[in-house]
Scaffold this motif. Structure first.
Motif, short mmCIF file in Angstrom:
data_model
loop_
_atom_site.label_atom_id
_atom_site.label_comp_id
_atom_site.label_asym_id
_atom_site.label_seq_id
_atom_site.Cartn_x
_atom_site.Cartn_y
_atom_site.Cartn_z
N UNK A 104 34.98 46.10 52.31
CA UNK A 104 36.40 46.40 52.07
C UNK A 104 37.28 45.80 53.15
N UNK A 105 36.82 45.85 54.39
CA UNK A 105 37.61 45.30 55.49
C UNK A 105 37.71 43.78 55.39
N UNK A 106 36.62 43.15 54.98
CA UNK A 106 36.58 41.69 54.95
C UNK A 106 37.15 41.10 53.66
N UNK A 107 37.38 41.93 52.64
CA UNK A 107 37.83 41.40 51.35
C UNK A 107 39.15 40.63 51.43
N UNK A 108 40.16 41.07 52.22
CA UNK A 108 41.38 40.26 52.30
C UNK A 108 41.13 38.87 52.87
N UNK A 109 40.29 38.79 53.91
CA UNK A 109 39.98 37.49 54.50
C UNK A 109 39.21 36.62 53.51
N UNK A 110 38.29 37.23 52.76
CA UNK A 110 37.54 36.47 51.76
C UNK A 110 38.47 35.96 50.68
N UNK A 121 39.36 33.18 41.11
CA UNK A 121 39.47 34.52 41.69
C UNK A 121 38.16 35.29 41.59
N UNK A 122 37.35 34.98 40.58
CA UNK A 122 36.07 35.68 40.42
C UNK A 122 35.12 35.40 41.58
N UNK A 123 35.37 34.33 42.33
CA UNK A 123 34.51 34.01 43.47
C UNK A 123 34.60 35.08 44.55
N UNK A 124 35.72 35.82 44.59
CA UNK A 124 35.85 36.90 45.58
C UNK A 124 34.80 37.96 45.32
N UNK A 125 34.61 38.34 44.06
CA UNK A 125 33.60 39.33 43.72
C UNK A 125 32.21 38.87 44.06
N UNK A 126 31.93 37.58 43.83
CA UNK A 126 30.61 37.03 44.16
C UNK A 126 30.37 37.10 45.66
N UNK A 127 31.39 36.72 46.44
CA UNK A 127 31.24 36.73 47.90
C UNK A 127 31.04 38.16 48.43
N UNK A 128 31.78 39.11 47.89
CA UNK A 128 31.63 40.50 48.33
C UNK A 128 30.26 41.04 47.93
#
Length: 232
Positions: A104-110, A121-128
């Motif tokens: 959750x903390x790193x999600x804005x940076x990701x 935008x779906x790449x954010x979910x993959x990275x998390x």
């Protein structure tokens, strides 16, 4: 034990991620309320049944081969004590909170990095997801390097099973308090990759012996999924 774990993961994946794309009662890749409740109940029952099988009823099937040889059905392993089980549960909760909090903390940076790179935008979910699953992945790799293959498989399948089997009931409950559609179904590309992965997994697990070639095939499928996530 690996075959049972794979069968459970495959059932949960198809029930929670594939069938919503093909049901017709609701438009789009989503379940109706009754279908979602059914999927949630089945998911939690299957997960609970597997945990009972792994830790109580057939615990020996999931133990690694020792120096004295494989554990046989006649040589049942002692279950962990209540104190050990509670301590493990407490540490699991602490680790889970830490990993989810970190995501959750790193999600804005990701998200900022994904936007800067021009990825979907779906790449954010993959990275998390990769970040959340990183501890289990590291533990599985370390176990495999120590030639404790059964432990490595337990970690991998257990992580996948918990990710699906516990997430579906959680989002089913949350959906009753949230507005908007709940899109569970995968797209055609992801369904093809999932189906191919399940077939390759069966061909890897059922013979009971794998080679570097089979490992390379699994890594190629992972690379294909990651590449197509950022370049659909």
């Amino acid at each position: 034990g690996s075959g049972a774990a794979l069968a459970t993961v495959a059932t949960l994946a198809v029930l929670g991620l594939v069938l919503p794309t093909f049901t017709t009662s609701a438009p789009g890749p989503e379940y109706t309320a009754s279908q979602l409740v059914f999927a949630a109940v089945v998911s939690i029952v299957l997960y609970g049944l597997f945990v009972f099988t792994q830790t109580v009823r057939h615990r020996d099937f999931f133990l690694p081969i020792t120096e004295a040889g494989p554990v046989t059905e006649e040589t049942h392993a002692d279950p962990p004590s209540g104190k050990t089980a509670l301590l493990s549960l407490g540490m699991l909760m602490v680790a889970l909170v830490g990993v989810v909090g970190l995501a959750k903390v790193e999600s804005p940076a990701i998200k900022a990095g994904v936007d800067a790179a021009g990825f979907p935008a779906s790449s954010v979910g993959v990275a998390i997801a990769l970040l959340v699953l990183l501890p289990e992945s590291i533990a599985a790799i370390r176990a495999a390097r120590r030639e404790r293959i059964q432990t490595s498989i337990n970690l991998g399948y257990g992580s996948a099973m918990a990710s699906i089997g516990l997430t579906i009931p959680a989002i089913a409950i949350a959906s009753f308090f949230m507005d908007g559609p709940l899109l569970l179904g995968l797209g055609p590309t992801q369904i093809v990759l999932l189906g191919l992965t399940l077939v390759v997994s069966v061909l890897t697990v059922v013979p009971g012996r794998a080679t570097r070639l089979q490992g390379g095939v699994h890594l190629a499928l992972l690379a294909a999924y990651l590449f197509l996530a950022i370049n659909p």
